[in-house]
Each structure stands twice: as structure tokens, then as C-alpha cells.
Design an enzyme around this catalytic site. Structure first.
Site, mmCIF file in Angstrom:
data_model
loop_
_atom_site.group_PDB
_atom_site.id
_atom_site.type_symbol
_atom_site.label_atom_id
_atom_site.label_comp_id
_atom_site.label_asym_id
_atom_site.label_seq_id
_atom_site.Cartn_x
_atom_site.Cartn_y
_atom_site.Cartn_z
ATOM 1 C CE LYS A 165 35.229 37.544 47.574
ATOM 2 N NZ LYS A 165 35.953 37.585 46.302
ATOM 3 C CE LYS B 174 35.395 29.822 50.481
ATOM 4 N NZ LYS B 174 35.167 30.100 49.067
ATOM 5 C CE LYS C 293 29.127 31.594 48.059
ATOM 6 N NZ LYS C 293 29.874 32.262 46.989
HETATM 7 N N1 AQP Z 1 39.660 30.457 51.860
HETATM 8 C C1 AQP Z 1 40.182 30.187 50.669
HETATM 9 N N2 AQP Z 1 41.247 29.355 50.572
HETATM 10 C C2 AQP Z 1 41.808 29.077 49.358
HETATM 11 N N3 AQP Z 1 41.356 29.612 48.194
HETATM 12 C C3 AQP Z 1 40.295 30.439 48.262
HETATM 13 N N4 AQP Z 1 39.610 31.126 47.316
HETATM 14 C C4 AQP Z 1 38.621 31.839 47.898
HETATM 15 N N5 AQP Z 1 38.625 31.639 49.225
HETATM 16 C C5 AQP Z 1 39.649 30.781 49.485
HETATM 17 C C6 AQP Z 1 39.922 31.101 45.891
HETATM 18 O O1 AQP Z 1 40.006 32.451 45.456
HETATM 19 C C7 AQP Z 1 39.563 32.532 44.108
HETATM 20 C C8 AQP Z 1 38.589 33.671 43.966
HETATM 21 O O2 AQP Z 1 37.457 33.436 44.777
HETATM 22 P P1 AQP Z 1 36.105 34.234 44.512
HETATM 23 O O3 AQP Z 1 36.138 35.544 45.130
HETATM 24 O O4 AQP Z 1 35.810 34.283 43.104
HETATM 25 O O5 AQP Z 1 35.011 33.304 45.032
HETATM 26 P P2 AQP Z 1 34.853 32.527 46.310
HETATM 27 O O6 AQP Z 1 35.608 31.264 46.299
HETATM 28 O O7 AQP Z 1 33.404 32.360 46.414
HETATM 29 O O8 AQP Z 1 35.478 33.500 47.415
HETATM 30 P P3 AQP Z 1 34.806 33.945 48.702
HETATM 31 O O9 AQP Z 1 35.735 34.791 49.461
HETATM 32 O O10 AQP Z 1 34.306 32.724 49.385
HETATM 33 O O11 AQP Z 1 33.650 34.882 48.188
HETATM 34 P P4 AQP Z 1 32.120 34.894 48.525
HETATM 35 O O12 AQP Z 1 32.019 34.828 50.000
HETATM 36 O O13 AQP Z 1 31.651 36.199 47.971
HETATM 37 O O14 AQP Z 1 31.552 33.715 47.841
HETATM 38 C C9 AQP Z 1 38.966 31.170 43.757
HETATM 39 O O15 AQP Z 1 39.905 30.467 42.975
HETATM 40 C C10 AQP Z 1 38.781 30.510 45.072
HETATM 41 O O16 AQP Z 1 38.926 29.096 44.982
#
Ligand code: AQP
Length: 334
Positions: free
Chosen positions: A194, A191, A111
Site C-alpha cells: 500500500k 513487494k 520503513k
Molecule cells: N505483496 C504481498 N505479498 C504477499 N502477502 C502480502 N501481504 C501484504 N503484502 C503482501 C500480507 O498481507 C497481510 C496484511 O498486510 P498489512 O496490510 O497488515 O501489512 P503489510 O504487510 O505491511 O502490507 P502493505 O501493503 O505492505 O502495507 P504498508 O505499505 O502500509 O506497510 C500480511 O499477512 C502480509 O504478510
């Protein structure tokens, strides 16, 4: 009863990666564990975000979680910034966390590359995460694979704090990672995330799901409709495994290998199956959206329950660290 804690950022829609990797399992765990599910708004501010949208997104995330099956009678659902002890304990933990450990976190490296100027909040994100979990002395943290490293770090933070101030005070939480530990995004590479815009939203209407899936990456060997492919390397095939019946998955594999279907045929079936799988969730969310006050009340009740546990933990922390007790405990009701 063993205690579960997990969190999700209100940084955008709930997508099928979050759902399969985390939320679906939170729903299943509600009957066996005492669950705390937190919408982590203080984490969402560590990257550039739209201030005018954060409140709406937080409420939308709560609505989506409730629609997906989080039951406020069994799970404590709340917003992180409503329980002040999260940031208080995070500060305490910064005093036992080596900077080197934070700098080697994969998510920080990924990030920070996307930021012009790297913010301290992005670096110390896992410290706040450790506080989120340990405030409730949770022993189980159901997460996707991307968060396993952070859970390992929170175990280390718990160990270091315990060694200095109070042996055995904090448990060492374990990550619980399921089969859908890394759902790949529509680009077929990264992955599903968002911030990368490679998602399908849980509440997307069938037509939107189709529009999102149509251009999605498939096996690059399938240049024309008649080129046979290898299903195992295609993300669309992997998504079928989560959303289609076994018989359809077998048919997809066969018709990919023999070029019986083109990629669009395969995506069409997947789009319909995803849309059907989430139809009840979309309907429940539409109902809840008509009653935002009810969602706010659920969050307020959740924060009150969470605060009771959090305040008790912080009393123990302050006492063990030798801080002068305040004459009256601050009463914060938000
Ligand atoms: N692609 C994924 N596959 C499996 N698990 C996932 N999680 C997120 N993306 C995947 C799991 O969802 C939970 C909540 O995630 P989060 O929103 O708190 O944070 P994140 O992992 O940072 O999700 P994003 O979508 O990648 O958000 P951004 O882009 O904003 O950082 C967690 O348990 C995560 O493991």
C-alpha cells in the site's frame, strides 16, 4: 480447536498482494480453525497517515474483508483499538524484548529509511504484533513472507515472558505461509505494498485495473513488440499464474517466448481475468457499502467476543506478574 490470529492495516485499500498472500487463506481456514481477524489501526498510525481518513478506511477494510468471504458467524472480526488489552499486553512485552532484536527487523530497516524522523512506534511495532497474537493464545498465524520475521520474534517474546513469569502460559505461534508468499508490485521489483503505490485494489473497477496494468513493468528485454521475452522473469506472467486458467498461462508463456503477443496483449488478458475473478467480491462490497451500520454492528459483536478472551488472558498475565488486583475490573464498552 486450534486458534488462528492475523491482522491487516487499514492504511489503504485491500490489494491483490494482501488477498493472495493472506486474506484468501483466512477465508479457507475459517472452517478448520477458530479464527480471529483484526483490523490493526494502532499499527497504521506508526507511519504518516491522513487522520480524516482513518475511520473511513477502517470501515472500508472491514467491508472489503466481509465481501472477500470473511464470515462473522465463524470468524471473530474486530478492530484492534476496540480491545484495550492489545496495548496493555504490548507494554508488558516491552519489558522482555531486547531493543537489538527490534532494530534488526527488515521491515523496520526498510520503513525507517523512508522516514525523516524515525518514530518509536515503528520500532516497537512487532511488540504490539506479538501482543495481538498472544492475547488470544493463537498458535497459527497465516501471513505473507514479509511477516515471518515478526512471527519469529513473537515466539521469542513468548519464550522470554514464559521463562520469567509462567512456563507454558503463552504458546509459541507458528507462521503459516502459503504459495503466494510474496506478490510483487506493478513496478516489477518491490513487494506489492500500500505504501509504495504499486498495487491493484481488490475493488478496482475493470477500467481502473486496466489503467494500472498498462504501464506495469515487464521483461526489459522486450523493447519492441517483436522482441521475444522470458516469461519466468516477468511479473505479469507470475500474476497470470494466479488469475488465469492453466491453458492461458501456457499460451502466455509460448507467445512471450515467440513474440506472438506484445506485452500489452498479455496485460489485456490478465486485466480481464483479474476483473472477472473479483466481480463477485466487488458486487458484495457494493451491497455492504449501502449498509455501513451493519458493518459497524459486526465489528462491535466481534470486539465483544475478542474482549472476553483478551480480558481472561490479561487476568492471568497480571496475576503471574505479581500486580495488585484492582477491586473491580474496568468495564469498557465501545
Ligand atoms: N505483496 C504481498 N505479498 C504477499 N502477502 C502480502 N501481504 C501484504 N503484502 C503482501 C500480507 O498481507 C497481510 C496484511 O498486510 P498489512 O496490510 O497488515 O501489512 P503489510 O504487510 O505491511 O502490507 P502493505 O501493503 O505492505 O502495507 P504498508 O505499505 O502500509 O506497510 C500480511 O499477512 C502480509 O504478510
Amino acid at each position: 480447536m486450534a486458534r488462528v490470529f492475523s491482522g491487516i492495516q487499514p492504511s489503504g485499500e485491500l490489494h491483490i498482494g494482501n488477498y493472495l498472500g493472506a486474506v484468501q487463506r483466512w477465508v479457507a481456514l475459517q472452517s478448520q480453525y477458530q479464527c480471529f481477524i483484526c483490523i490493526v489501526d494502532y499499527h497504521a498510525i506508526t507511519q504518516d497517515y491522513d487522520v480524516s481518513m482513518l475511520e473511513t478506511r477502517t470501515l472500508d477494510m472491514a467491508t472489503s474483508l466481509l465481501a472477500a468471504g470473511i464470515d462473522p458467524e465463524r470468524t471473530v472480526l474486530f478492530v484492534q483499538s476496540h480491545v484495550l488489552e492489545h496495548t496493555e499486553l504490548a507494554w508488558v512485552f516491552t519489558s522482555v524484548t531486547p531493543i537489538g532484536e527490534l532494530e534488526r527487523m527488515t521491515q523496520f530497516k526498510d520503513k525507517s529509511q523512508r522516514q525523516e524522523s524515525v518514530l518509536a512506534g515503528l520500532l516497537s511495532y512487532p511488540v504490539l504484533q506479538a501482543a495481538d497474537v498472544l492475547l488470544y493464545k493463537a498458535d497459527t498465524v497465516p501471513v505473507g513472507e514479509d511477516q515471518v520475521q515478526h512471527v519469529e520474534l513473537m515466539r521469542e517474546i513468548a519464550r522470554k515472558w514464559n521463562a520469567r513469569y509462567g512456563d507454558g502460559f503463552f504458546p509459541e505461534p507458528q507462521a503459516l505461509v502459503g504459495e503466494a508468499k510474496r506478490i510483487v508490485g506493478l513496478d516489477g521489483q518491490a513487494k506489492m505494498s500500500k505504501s509504495l503505490g504499486n498495487t491493484i485494489g481488490l475493488l478496482d473497477q475493470p477500467e481502473v485495473i486496466w489503467q494500472r496494468l498498462r504501464p506495469a513493468m515487464t521483461d526489459p528485454a522486450r523493447v519492441t513488440r517483436n522482441d521475444p521475452g522470458t516469461p519466468e522473469i516477468c511479473n505479469i506472467y507470475h500474476l497470470h499464474q494466479h488469475f488465469s486458467p492453466k491453458k492461458t498461462v501456457e499460451e502466455v508463456a509460448h507467445k512471450c517466448r515467440t513474440a506472438g503477443w506484445g506485452c500489452l496483449d498479455c496485460k489485456r488478458v490478465l486485466a480481464d481475468n483479474i476483473a472477472n475473478a473479483f466481480k463477485p467480491i466487488r458486487q458484495r462490497a457494493a451491497e455492504l457499502k449501502k449498509r455501513p451500520e451493519q458493518v459497524r454492528e459486526i465489528l462491535a459483536a466481534g470486539a465483544a467476543k475478542a474482549r472476553e478472551v483478551a480480558q481472561e488472558t490479561m487476568r492471568g498475565v497480571r496475576e503471574r506478574m505479581g500486580l495488585l488486583p484492582a477491586r473491580t475490573e474496568a468495564v469498557v464498552d465501545r
